[in-house]
Motif scaffolding. Sequence first.
Motif, PDB file in Angstrom:
ATOM      1  N   ILE A 128       0.846  -1.187   0.000  1.00  0.00           N
ATOM      2  CA  ILE A 128       0.000   0.000   0.000  1.00  0.00           C
ATOM      3  C   ILE A 128       0.883   1.237   0.000  1.00  0.00           C
ATOM      4  N   ARG A 129       0.352   2.329  -0.475  1.00  0.00           N
ATOM      5  CA  ARG A 129       1.057   3.603  -0.424  1.00  0.00           C
ATOM      6  C   ARG A 129       0.770   4.184   0.954  1.00  0.00           C
ATOM      7  N   ALA A 130       1.781   4.259   1.782  1.00  0.00           N
ATOM      8  CA  ALA A 130       1.613   4.622   3.180  1.00  0.00           C
ATOM      9  C   ALA A 130       1.677   6.120   3.405  1.00  0.00           C
ATOM     10  N   ASP A 131       0.978   6.581   4.447  1.00  0.00           N
ATOM     11  CA  ASP A 131       1.076   7.964   4.894  1.00  0.00           C
ATOM     12  C   ASP A 131       2.303   8.037   5.799  1.00  0.00           C
ATOM     13  N   CYS A 132       3.460   8.059   5.174  1.00  0.00           N
ATOM     14  CA  CYS A 132       4.708   7.936   5.910  1.00  0.00           C
ATOM     15  C   CYS A 132       5.841   8.597   5.130  1.00  0.00           C
ATOM     16  N   GLN A 133       6.750   9.157   5.881  1.00  0.00           N
ATOM     17  CA  GLN A 133       7.976   9.724   5.311  1.00  0.00           C
ATOM     18  C   GLN A 133       9.137   8.961   5.928  1.00  0.00           C
ATOM     19  N   VAL A 134      10.029   8.471   5.090  1.00  0.00           N
ATOM     20  CA  VAL A 134      11.203   7.751   5.585  1.00  0.00           C
ATOM     21  C   VAL A 134      12.454   8.482   5.121  1.00  0.00           C
ATOM     22  N   ALA A 135      13.366   8.697   6.046  1.00  0.00           N
ATOM     23  CA  ALA A 135      14.635   9.356   5.740  1.00  0.00           C
ATOM     24  C   ALA A 135      15.776   8.390   6.044  1.00  0.00           C
ATOM     25  N   PHE A 136      16.691   8.275   5.112  1.00  0.00           N
ATOM     26  CA  PHE A 136      17.869   7.424   5.285  1.00  0.00           C
ATOM     27  C   PHE A 136      19.092   8.314   5.421  1.00  0.00           C
ATOM     28  N   ILE A 137      19.914   8.030   6.397  1.00  0.00           N
ATOM     29  CA  ILE A 137      21.147   8.778   6.625  1.00  0.00           C
ATOM     30  C   ILE A 137      22.292   7.984   6.020  1.00  0.00           C
ATOM     31  N   LEU A 138      23.067   8.631   5.158  1.00  0.00           N
ATOM     32  CA  LEU A 138      24.175   7.965   4.469  1.00  0.00           C
ATOM     33  C   LEU A 138      25.495   8.641   4.799  1.00  0.00           C
ATOM     34  N   LYS A 139      26.527   7.844   4.903  1.00  0.00           N
ATOM     35  CA  LYS A 139      27.893   8.347   5.041  1.00  0.00           C
ATOM     36  C   LYS A 139      28.733   7.542   4.072  1.00  0.00           C
ATOM     37  N   ASN A 140      29.518   8.231   3.250  1.00  0.00           N
ATOM     38  CA  ASN A 140      30.309   7.582   2.194  1.00  0.00           C
ATOM     39  C   ASN A 140      29.423   6.721   1.293  1.00  0.00           C
ATOM     40  N   ASP A 141      28.225   7.229   0.971  1.00  0.00           N
ATOM     41  CA  ASP A 141      27.262   6.588   0.074  1.00  0.00           C
ATOM     42  C   ASP A 141      26.656   5.298   0.617  1.00  0.00           C
ATOM     43  N   LEU A 142      26.819   5.000   1.913  1.00  0.00           N
ATOM     44  CA  LEU A 142      26.215   3.812   2.520  1.00  0.00           C
ATOM     45  C   LEU A 142      25.238   4.226   3.617  1.00  0.00           C
ATOM     46  N   VAL A 143      24.112   3.518   3.703  1.00  0.00           N
ATOM     47  CA  VAL A 143      23.103   3.813   4.724  1.00  0.00           C
ATOM     48  C   VAL A 143      23.662   3.455   6.095  1.00  0.00           C
ATOM     49  N   THR A 144      23.602   4.420   7.020  1.00  0.00           N
ATOM     50  CA  THR A 144      24.059   4.170   8.386  1.00  0.00           C
ATOM     51  C   THR A 144      22.899   4.136   9.376  1.00  0.00           C
ATOM     52  N   ASP A 145      21.766   4.761   9.011  1.00  0.00           N
ATOM     53  CA  ASP A 145      20.616   4.787   9.906  1.00  0.00           C
ATOM     54  C   ASP A 145      19.396   5.256   9.121  1.00  0.00           C
ATOM     55  N   TRP A 146      18.239   5.152   9.731  1.00  0.00           N
ATOM     56  CA  TRP A 146      17.012   5.631   9.102  1.00  0.00           C
ATOM     57  C   TRP A 146      16.031   6.044  10.191  1.00  0.00           C
ATOM     58  N   TYR A 147      15.068   6.858   9.820  1.00  0.00           N
ATOM     59  CA  TYR A 147      13.967   7.184  10.725  1.00  0.00           C
ATOM     60  C   TYR A 147      12.723   7.421   9.886  1.00  0.00           C
ATOM     61  N   SER A 148      11.578   7.335  10.537  1.00  0.00           N
ATOM     62  CA  SER A 148      10.319   7.513   9.817  1.00  0.00           C
ATOM     63  C   SER A 148       9.389   8.399  10.627  1.00  0.00           C
ATOM     64  N   GLN A 149       8.421   8.984   9.913  1.00  0.00           N
ATOM     65  CA  GLN A 149       7.476   9.884  10.548  1.00  0.00           C
ATOM     66  C   GLN A 149       6.141   9.763   9.816  1.00  0.00           C
ATOM     67  N   GLY A 150       5.071   9.542  10.542  1.00  0.00           N
ATOM     68  CA  GLY A 150       3.736   9.418   9.948  1.00  0.00           C
ATOM     69  C   GLY A 150       2.983   8.266  10.565  1.00  0.00           C
ATOM     70  N   LYS A 151       1.676   8.203  10.290  1.00  0.00           N
ATOM     71  CA  LYS A 151       0.843   7.203  10.962  1.00  0.00           C
ATOM     72  C   LYS A 151       0.993   5.788  10.406  1.00  0.00           C
ATOM     73  N   ASP A 152       1.418   5.618   9.171  1.00  0.00           N
ATOM     74  CA  ASP A 152       1.540   4.284   8.570  1.00  0.00           C
ATOM     75  C   ASP A 152       2.983   3.806   8.498  1.00  0.00           C
ATOM     76  N   CYS A 153       3.856   4.386   9.298  1.00  0.00           N
ATOM     77  CA  CYS A 153       5.291   4.102   9.190  1.00  0.00           C
ATOM     78  C   CYS A 153       5.678   2.740   9.765  1.00  0.00           C
ATOM     79  N   PRO A 154       6.710   2.145   9.172  1.00  0.00           N
ATOM     80  CA  PRO A 154       7.246   0.915   9.758  1.00  0.00           C
ATOM     81  C   PRO A 154       7.933   1.228  11.076  1.00  0.00           C
ATOM     82  N   SER A 155       7.891   0.293  11.993  1.00  0.00           N
ATOM     83  CA  SER A 155       8.567   0.505  13.275  1.00  0.00           C
ATOM     84  C   SER A 155       9.968  -0.098  13.209  1.00  0.00           C
ATOM     85  N   ARG A 156      10.785   0.283  14.127  1.00  0.00           N
ATOM     86  CA  ARG A 156      12.162  -0.221  14.162  1.00  0.00           C
ATOM     87  C   ARG A 156      12.211  -1.651  14.554  1.00  0.00           C
TER      88      ARG A 156
END
Length: 98
Positions: free
Chosen positions: A70-98
């Motif tokens: 489904i298209r979720a009501d959620c925003q996901v941000a990925f944090i990258l260092k040297n072009d590799l994902v180091t962490d992520w966070y989400s905001q919104g009611k349909d977001c995946p949990s950690r």
Amino acid sequence: MNYFNGQPASRLTAEFGTPDQRIEQDGQTILVFRPVMVNIPIPTPTITPPLVNNMGGTYVTPRPSSNYSIRADCQVAFILKNDLVTDWYSQGKDCPSR
């Protein structure tokens, strides 16, 4: 989303498309995607027939099935260092949990 930790930015764009926002900050890059597609497992019911001599009755047991996206009501941000994902966070009611 933890799956993406250690993955290159190209893996994110292959999965989510072009980021909605790109932020450069303190030697890190933050890629923001909104809204995102979320896979939700949908159980498929199994009907169990009555037991011997119709004793026990019919009942329905859920069993795993395929995922539904489904298209979720959620925003996901990925944090990258040297072009590799180091962490992520989400905001919104349909977001995946950690």
